[in-house]
Design an enzyme around this catalytic site. Structure first.
Site, PDB file in Angstrom:
ATOM      1  N   ASN A  88      13.964   0.746 -10.534  1.00 40.44           N
ATOM      2  CA  ASN A  88      13.671   0.576 -11.973  1.00 40.44           C
ATOM      3  C   ASN A  88      14.700   1.285 -12.851  1.00 40.44           C
ATOM      4  O   ASN A  88      14.577   1.267 -14.073  1.00 40.44           O
ATOM      5  CB  ASN A  88      12.251   1.055 -12.320  1.00 40.44           C
ATOM      6  CG  ASN A  88      12.168   2.550 -12.465  1.00 40.44           C
ATOM      7  OD1 ASN A  88      12.869   3.281 -11.788  1.00 40.44           O
ATOM      8  ND2 ASN A  88      11.319   3.013 -13.361  1.00 40.44           N
ATOM      9  N   GLY A 134      -0.299  -3.502  -5.263  1.00 37.07           N
ATOM     10  CA  GLY A 134       0.865  -4.215  -5.797  1.00 37.07           C
ATOM     11  C   GLY A 134       2.037  -3.277  -6.005  1.00 37.07           C
ATOM     12  O   GLY A 134       2.128  -2.212  -5.376  1.00 37.07           O
ATOM     13  N   VAL A 157      -7.520  -7.356   1.226  1.00 37.65           N
ATOM     14  CA  VAL A 157      -7.362  -6.173   2.075  1.00 37.65           C
ATOM     15  C   VAL A 157      -6.078  -6.231   2.912  1.00 37.65           C
ATOM     16  O   VAL A 157      -5.475  -5.195   3.223  1.00 37.65           O
ATOM     17  CB  VAL A 157      -8.641  -5.930   2.920  1.00 37.65           C
ATOM     18  CG1 VAL A 157      -8.714  -6.850   4.109  1.00 37.65           C
ATOM     19  CG2 VAL A 157      -8.764  -4.469   3.313  1.00 37.65           C
ATOM     20  N   GLU A 158      -5.609  -7.449   3.212  1.00 33.36           N
ATOM     21  CA  GLU A 158      -4.368  -7.593   3.999  1.00 33.36           C
ATOM     22  C   GLU A 158      -3.188  -6.946   3.276  1.00 33.36           C
ATOM     23  O   GLU A 158      -2.274  -6.412   3.916  1.00 33.36           O
ATOM     24  CB  GLU A 158      -4.049  -9.079   4.256  1.00 33.36           C
ATOM     25  CG  GLU A 158      -5.013  -9.815   5.172  1.00 33.36           C
ATOM     26  CD  GLU A 158      -6.339 -10.180   4.499  1.00 33.36           C
ATOM     27  OE1 GLU A 158      -6.422 -10.122   3.253  1.00 33.36           O
ATOM     28  OE2 GLU A 158      -7.296 -10.493   5.239  1.00 33.36           O
ATOM     29  N   LYS A 174      12.920  -5.939 -10.447  1.00 32.24           N
ATOM     30  CA  LYS A 174      13.024  -4.642  -9.758  1.00 32.24           C
ATOM     31  C   LYS A 174      13.550  -4.780  -8.325  1.00 32.24           C
ATOM     32  O   LYS A 174      14.079  -3.832  -7.765  1.00 32.24           O
ATOM     33  CB  LYS A 174      11.668  -3.925  -9.750  1.00 32.24           C
ATOM     34  CG  LYS A 174      11.265  -3.377 -11.113  1.00 32.24           C
ATOM     35  CD  LYS A 174       9.988  -2.551 -11.000  1.00 32.24           C
ATOM     36  CE  LYS A 174       9.592  -1.994 -12.352  1.00 32.24           C
ATOM     37  NZ  LYS A 174       8.493  -1.025 -12.251  1.00 32.24           N
TER      38      LYS A 174
END
Ligand code: ATR
Length: 295
Positions: free
Chosen positions: A95, A136, A161-162, A74
């Site tokens: 996509n 993600g 968390v980053e 992608k």
């Protein structure tokens, strides 16, 4: 398939690796059949990033009208495109490719596909509090959709968390009207939610946790989390009802699984290639067919 292949047949397809379990050929060829469009859609398993340049240039020479692009390409198709639309640029992933006179142009239909799936399920997010689980690729497109829909407040929860922070940072400057917060994906997010708002929340689940065969897992276990929800959407569609959706439903939330998002991203690609609008009646027929095929 009712489409009769002949010298006028337009070629479309899927580029990815692996592509063996994709429903896109079924989805696109069924749409072509329903709209009587002389198009054939095939899945192409492309072995490596190094092949992408040749694939795109060869397809252009052959005049293939368009492609869906899936994992892991992608991002890697992007340098070889003649243009990329604003949504795909913001999300940083393409996509869908459509052939124009100067080459292939890139789009992201995961975002509008998610938005239409939410509408179709009757889940409203504009002016509401949304907790987005995951940070993600899928969460990226979903976040963009939530921001376009003018969600009031978004809390991104992620194991790392980053990554949630980095995702929030990507979009904050372009969407100043929505407050975006981040927190760790565990029970400690519940007091964070309560501090932000005492109103109900809509939760959108964008991790792979709970996907078949690991159906006894949920990204967050605490019942207190589910008590705060009035709607829940899971991008997973296998199983039909993940443990996350089951818990949300048992706490009184409206729920929807990811089959609608899968369908509507494909529909949007089909619309882009063929310059048509697919109506909700056809979408409903397709959704019923896809749901049945899962038995
Ligand atoms: P996709 O493109 O499907 O979104 P991805 O980019 O690999 O896939 O992202 C997967 C998401 O699922 C991430 O948010 C990931 O959390 P991390 O960023 O901490 O890796 C989340 N995820 C995957 N497995 C998980 C697990 N066992 N528990 C919690 N989150 C998980």
């Amino acid at each position: 398939m009712a489409v009769e292949l002949n010298t006028k047949t337009k070629l479309a397809g899927l580029i990815g690796h692996p592509v063996g379990h994709s429903v896109s050929p079924y989805l696109q060829n069924t749409l072509a059949d329903k709209y009587d469009i002389n198009m054939a859609y095939l899945a192409f398993d492309v072995a490596s990033d190094g092949d992408i340049y040749n694939v795109i240039n060869g397809a252009k020479s052959l005049g293939a009208i368009g492609f869906n692009v899936t994992v892991p390409y992608k991002k890697s198709v992007m340098p070889f495109l003649a243009g990329i639309d604003e949504t795909a640029k913001k999300i940083g992933a393409v996509n869908t490719m459509k052939l124009k006179s100067d080459g292939y142009h890139g789009y992201n239909t995961d975002m509008p596909g998610f938005c239409r799936a939410l509408d179709y399920a009757g889940i409203t997010v504009s002016g509401k509090n949304v907790v987005l689980i995951g940070a993600g690729g899928a969460a990226n497109a979903v976040l963009c959709g939530l921001l376009e829909k003018k969600t009031e407040t978004i809390l991104i929860l992620n194991r790392t968390v980053e990554k949630a922070d980095a995702l929030a940072e990507r979009f904050r400057d372009s969407y100043k009207d929505t407050k975006i917060y981040t927190a760790k994906l565990d029970g400690s997010c519940i007091p964070v939610m309560d501090k932000i708002s005492s109103d109900k929340w809509t939760a959108i689940q964008c991790t792979s946790v709970g996907m078949s065969p690991e159906i006894d897992k949920a990204p967050i276990e605490e019942n207190a989390f589910y008590e705060r929800l009035d709607a829940a959407f899971d991008i997973i569609f296998n199983p039909r009802e993940t443990l996350f959706l089951k818990k949300a439903r048992e706490h009184g939330a409206a729920t929807a699984n990811g089959l609608g998002m899968l369908l509507f991203q494909g529909i949007r690609s089909f619309e882009i290639w063929n310059d048509i609008n697919v109506d909700d009646g056809i979408a409903a027929e397709m959704l019923a067919g896809m749901d049945q095929a899962m038995d």
